[in-house]
Design an enzyme around this catalytic site. Structure first.
Site, PDB file in Angstrom:
ATOM      1  N   GLY A  44      45.091  40.582  42.765  1.00  0.00           N
ATOM      2  CA  GLY A  44      45.505  40.610  44.170  1.00  0.00           C
ATOM      3  C   GLY A  44      46.685  41.542  44.412  1.00  0.00           C
ATOM      4  CB  CYS A  45      49.930  41.901  42.720  1.00  0.00           C
ATOM      5  SG  CYS A  45      50.500  40.209  43.053  1.00  0.00           S
TER       6      CYS A  45
END
Length: 154
Positions: A44-45
């Site tokens: 996600g990051c």
């Protein structure tokens, strides 16, 4: 504690992926997008960082500087920058004091459990150091596009 529009942004000066220090005062006179993310090189990051990277030219053209902040060590941030060609500063807040001051560290739900951690958040800070927008619990995917709409850039 969460920040509200009009509040003075907490100041900071933190180590970068490049081994220098960057502070909010260094960006005075610019609009700043400070986004808090839990951990470099996670799916996600990485999606979120690459979205900011891919939108950087238009954000810069609109007068915004982008800075990512996480509790990762500068060495891990340097690997993230190199691996994913991140073209904006990433700063390390290992003791989470800045994340806490921004309300981006605390209790959150993770897979139904309450845990302590980084709350994925984005702050838009005006040229005078005041909070224009404070977005908490944002999604990694699609957040930059939504932010661009909220800022009137699309």
């Amino acid at each position: 504690m969460r920040l509200e529009p009009g509040a003075k942004a907490p100041t900071w000066k933190l180590p970068t992926a490049e081994g220098t220090k960057l502070g909010l005062a260094d960006l005075k006179g610019k609009k700043v997008i400070l986004y808090a993310y839990p951990a470099a090189m996670t799916p996600g990051c990485t999606t979120q960082a690459c979205d900011f990277r891919d939108s950087l030219a238009s954000l810069t053209a609109a007068g915004y500087a982008v800075v990512g902040i996480s509790p990762d060590k500068p060495e891990k941030l340097a690997k993230f920058v190199e691996r994913d060609a991140i073209t904006f500063p990433l700063v390390s807040d290992e003791d989470k004091s800045v994340l806490t001051a921004y309300g981006a560290y605390g209790e959150k739900k993770n897979y139904g459990k309450t845990v302590m951690g980084v709350i994925r958040s984005t702050f838009v800070i005006d040229e005078t150091g005041k909070i224009e927008h404070a977005f908490y619990n944002v999604k990694a995917t699609g957040h930059v596009a939504k932010l661009r709409r909220d800022l009137g850039l699309d």
